[in-house]
Write an enzyme that holds these catalytic residues in place. Structure first.
Site, mmCIF file in Angstrom:
data_model
loop_
_atom_site.group_PDB
_atom_site.id
_atom_site.type_symbol
_atom_site.label_atom_id
_atom_site.label_comp_id
_atom_site.label_asym_id
_atom_site.label_seq_id
_atom_site.Cartn_x
_atom_site.Cartn_y
_atom_site.Cartn_z
ATOM 1 N N LYS A 56 0.837 -1.221 0.000
ATOM 2 C CA LYS A 56 0.000 0.000 0.000
ATOM 3 C C LYS A 56 0.867 1.265 0.000
ATOM 4 O O LYS A 56 0.631 2.183 -0.776
ATOM 5 C CB LYS A 56 -0.919 0.034 1.244
ATOM 6 C CG LYS A 56 -1.844 -1.163 1.367
ATOM 7 C CD LYS A 56 -2.708 -1.065 2.609
ATOM 8 C CE LYS A 56 -1.957 -1.044 3.922
ATOM 9 N NZ LYS A 56 -1.192 -2.274 4.223
ATOM 10 N N ARG A 82 -9.618 1.544 8.605
ATOM 11 C CA ARG A 82 -9.219 0.183 8.986
ATOM 12 C C ARG A 82 -10.268 -0.507 9.827
ATOM 13 O O ARG A 82 -10.072 -1.672 10.211
ATOM 14 C CB ARG A 82 -7.957 0.276 9.824
ATOM 15 C CG ARG A 82 -6.711 -0.277 9.158
ATOM 16 C CD ARG A 82 -5.573 0.173 9.991
ATOM 17 N NE ARG A 82 -4.429 -0.633 9.962
ATOM 18 C CZ ARG A 82 -3.301 -0.277 9.326
ATOM 19 N NH1 ARG A 82 -3.268 0.800 8.598
ATOM 20 N NH2 ARG A 82 -2.242 -1.014 9.433
ATOM 21 N N ARG A 91 12.145 -4.909 4.691
ATOM 22 C CA ARG A 91 11.815 -3.493 4.414
ATOM 23 C C ARG A 91 12.760 -2.538 5.141
ATOM 24 O O ARG A 91 13.097 -2.726 6.305
ATOM 25 C CB ARG A 91 10.381 -3.202 4.843
ATOM 26 C CG ARG A 91 10.071 -1.704 4.822
ATOM 27 C CD ARG A 91 8.609 -1.375 4.984
ATOM 28 N NE ARG A 91 8.002 -2.039 6.100
ATOM 29 C CZ ARG A 91 6.696 -2.211 6.232
ATOM 30 N NH1 ARG A 91 5.872 -1.799 5.303
ATOM 31 N NH2 ARG A 91 6.211 -2.821 7.288
ATOM 32 N N ARG A 131 11.529 -0.674 10.880
ATOM 33 C CA ARG A 131 10.466 -0.272 11.818
ATOM 34 C C ARG A 131 10.410 -1.188 13.038
ATOM 35 O O ARG A 131 10.583 -2.395 12.923
ATOM 36 C CB ARG A 131 9.115 -0.307 11.092
ATOM 37 C CG ARG A 131 8.877 0.910 10.248
ATOM 38 C CD ARG A 131 7.688 0.826 9.321
ATOM 39 N NE ARG A 131 6.495 0.184 9.852
ATOM 40 C CZ ARG A 131 5.367 0.037 9.156
ATOM 41 N NH1 ARG A 131 5.294 0.500 7.914
ATOM 42 N NH2 ARG A 131 4.328 -0.566 9.676
ATOM 43 N N ARG A 191 -0.153 -8.187 13.630
ATOM 44 C CA ARG A 191 -0.720 -7.193 12.698
ATOM 45 C C ARG A 191 -1.530 -7.883 11.603
ATOM 46 O O ARG A 191 -2.593 -7.401 11.204
ATOM 47 C CB ARG A 191 0.404 -6.357 12.072
ATOM 48 C CG ARG A 191 0.914 -5.271 13.006
ATOM 49 C CD ARG A 191 2.249 -4.702 12.586
ATOM 50 N NE ARG A 191 2.276 -4.216 11.226
ATOM 51 C CZ ARG A 191 3.387 -4.081 10.497
ATOM 52 N NH1 ARG A 191 4.558 -4.396 11.013
ATOM 53 N NH2 ARG A 191 3.325 -3.634 9.267
HETATM 54 P P1 AP5 Z 1 4.889 -1.509 1.781
HETATM 55 O O1 AP5 Z 1 4.520 -0.710 0.572
HETATM 56 O O2 AP5 Z 1 5.607 -0.835 2.888
HETATM 57 O O3 AP5 Z 1 3.595 -2.298 2.327
HETATM 58 P P2 AP5 Z 1 2.342 -1.782 3.141
HETATM 59 O O4 AP5 Z 1 1.148 -2.474 2.597
HETATM 60 O O5 AP5 Z 1 2.293 -0.283 3.160
HETATM 61 O O6 AP5 Z 1 2.728 -2.385 4.548
HETATM 62 P P3 AP5 Z 1 2.707 -1.797 6.033
HETATM 63 O O7 AP5 Z 1 3.416 -2.809 6.846
HETATM 64 O O8 AP5 Z 1 3.236 -0.376 6.061
HETATM 65 O O9 AP5 Z 1 1.201 -1.775 6.309
HETATM 66 P P4 AP5 Z 1 0.521 -1.698 7.653
HETATM 67 O O10 AP5 Z 1 -0.853 -1.458 7.206
HETATM 68 O O11 AP5 Z 1 0.728 -2.831 8.563
HETATM 69 O O12 AP5 Z 1 1.312 -0.481 8.394
HETATM 70 P P5 AP5 Z 1 0.884 1.001 8.744
HETATM 71 O O13 AP5 Z 1 2.094 1.824 8.687
HETATM 72 O O14 AP5 Z 1 -0.312 1.426 7.972
HETATM 73 O O15 AP5 Z 1 5.741 -2.757 1.248
HETATM 74 C C1 AP5 Z 1 6.320 -3.678 2.146
HETATM 75 C C2 AP5 Z 1 7.711 -4.102 1.606
HETATM 76 O O16 AP5 Z 1 7.530 -4.836 0.398
HETATM 77 C C3 AP5 Z 1 8.647 -2.950 1.262
HETATM 78 O O17 AP5 Z 1 9.959 -3.304 1.604
HETATM 79 C C4 AP5 Z 1 8.513 -2.776 -0.257
HETATM 80 O O18 AP5 Z 1 9.699 -2.270 -0.843
HETATM 81 C C5 AP5 Z 1 8.208 -4.207 -0.675
HETATM 82 N N1 AP5 Z 1 7.281 -4.277 -1.815
HETATM 83 C C6 AP5 Z 1 6.163 -3.513 -2.037
HETATM 84 N N2 AP5 Z 1 5.531 -3.909 -3.155
HETATM 85 C C7 AP5 Z 1 6.260 -4.957 -3.651
HETATM 86 C C8 AP5 Z 1 6.103 -5.806 -4.803
HETATM 87 N N3 AP5 Z 1 5.073 -5.652 -5.674
HETATM 88 N N4 AP5 Z 1 7.024 -6.766 -5.000
HETATM 89 C C9 AP5 Z 1 8.076 -6.949 -4.118
HETATM 90 N N5 AP5 Z 1 8.274 -6.160 -3.025
HETATM 91 C C10 AP5 Z 1 7.357 -5.191 -2.793
HETATM 92 O O19 AP5 Z 1 0.399 0.831 10.276
HETATM 93 C C11 AP5 Z 1 1.297 0.597 11.317
HETATM 94 C C12 AP5 Z 1 0.554 0.647 12.645
HETATM 95 O O20 AP5 Z 1 -0.002 1.958 12.856
HETATM 96 C C13 AP5 Z 1 -0.638 -0.292 12.779
HETATM 97 O O21 AP5 Z 1 -0.242 -1.592 13.196
HETATM 98 C C14 AP5 Z 1 -1.472 0.423 13.855
HETATM 99 O O22 AP5 Z 1 -0.938 0.218 15.142
HETATM 100 C C15 AP5 Z 1 -1.277 1.886 13.478
HETATM 101 N N6 AP5 Z 1 -2.300 2.354 12.527
HETATM 102 C C16 AP5 Z 1 -2.073 2.785 11.255
HETATM 103 N N7 AP5 Z 1 -3.233 3.141 10.682
HETATM 104 C C17 AP5 Z 1 -4.205 2.926 11.597
HETATM 105 C C18 AP5 Z 1 -5.611 3.086 11.576
HETATM 106 N N8 AP5 Z 1 -6.246 3.518 10.479
HETATM 107 N N9 AP5 Z 1 -6.306 2.769 12.682
HETATM 108 C C19 AP5 Z 1 -5.672 2.348 13.815
HETATM 109 N N10 AP5 Z 1 -4.344 2.152 13.883
HETATM 110 C C20 AP5 Z 1 -3.616 2.441 12.781
#
Ligand code: AP5
Length: 217
Positions: A15, A90, A129, A162, A173
């Site tokens: 994402k 979410r 990552r 991270r 997660r």
């Molecule tokens: P990446 O693009 O970073 O993946 P992502 O889907 O963004 O993964 P996240 O781990 O950031 O998602 P998340 O939803 O758990 O975390 P968030 O920060 O929102 O890609 C991952 C890796 O793969 C990278 O190394 C990239 O280079 C590689 N890659 C990407 N595409 C690829 C491909 N096609 N092929 C090969 N490699 C690829 O949330 C973190 C925390 O914040 C949550 O756990 C929660 O505690 C809090 N939080 C955030 N939002 C909310 C909310 N709305 N409500 C409540 N708590 C929240």
């Protein structure tokens, strides 16, 4: 009318990677709830202190806090034409709050790409990552390495791993995603706004699929 795109998908689906590219290609703002929380952790704000307790365990930050933070972000001038939303909503309560907010801003959720990849692939992506400390640009040591190890290609800042990417937190997660966020897939499908995207393809192929979806929408 403003355009709002919601990227749905489990941790590691891509994402953040795709939101950054789409924002650049469309000129829309990139609004990432995870990045906003991480910025608050870095600045040691009150919000950051509260969020850390949840993020470190892989739990969701409570809805009221998250909704307030996003509402404030969406009211900034760079969101006037719309935004690519990454990580929000979410929960069903967040999805409902988003519709209400967007109605006030004169928009609605236009399209919801649901990016998926097999579980083993998600874990492999997250464990490799590296994230840029200044702006959150995303790399992978194998799939998308920086030109110089440990340094962001775009702004030259240091890359870090991270805290919530530890194996036990990642497992939680992914579980939290299935329990609390997956119901939104059904919600947006019933509204006719969901589009399935195969996130297991290389980054460029996923981007091409997303851009084609946006053109049709
Ligand atoms: P990446 O693009 O970073 O993946 P992502 O889907 O963004 O993964 P996240 O781990 O950031 O998602 P998340 O939803 O758990 O975390 P968030 O920060 O929102 O890609 C991952 C890796 O793969 C990278 O190394 C990239 O280079 C590689 N890659 C990407 N595409 C690829 C491909 N096609 N092929 C090969 N490699 C690829 O949330 C973190 C925390 O914040 C949550 O756990 C929660 O505690 C809090 N939080 C955030 N939002 C909310 C909310 N709305 N409500 C409540 N708590 C929240």
């Amino acid at each position: 009318m403003a355009t709002f795109i919601v990227l749905l998908g489990p941790p590691g689906a891509g994402k953040g990677t795709q939101a950054e590219i789409l924002a650049e290609k469309t000129g829309l703002a990139h609004v990432s709830s995870g990045d906003l929380f991480r910025e608050n952790l870095k600045q040691r704000t009150e919000l950051g202190k509260i969020a850390r307790a949840y993020m470190d365990k892989g739990e969701l930050v409570p809805d009221d806090i998250t909704i307030r933070m996003i509402q404030e972000r969406l009211s900034k001038p760079d969101c006037a034409r719309g935004a690519v939303l990454d990580g929000f909503p979410r929960t069903p309560a967040q999805a409902e709050a988003l519709e209400t907010m967007l109605a006030v801003f004169g928009g609605r959720v236009d399209v919801v790409p649901h990016i998926t990849a097999p579980g083993a692939e998600l874990v492999q992506r997250i464990s490799g990552r590296w994230t840029c400390a200044a702006e959150g640009h995303i790399y992978h040591e194998k799939f998308n390495p920086p030109k110089q190890p440990g340094i962001c290609d775009i702004d030259g800042s240091a890359l870090y791993q991270r805290d919530d990417d530890r194996a036990d937190t990642v497992a939680r997660r992914i579980q939290v995603y299935s329990e609390q966020t997956a119901p939104l897939v059904k919600h947006y499908r019933e509204m006719g706004r969901l589009v399935e995207i195969d996130g297991a393809q290389p980054v460029e192929r996923v981007t091409a699929a997303l851009l084609s979806t946006l053109r049709k929408a």
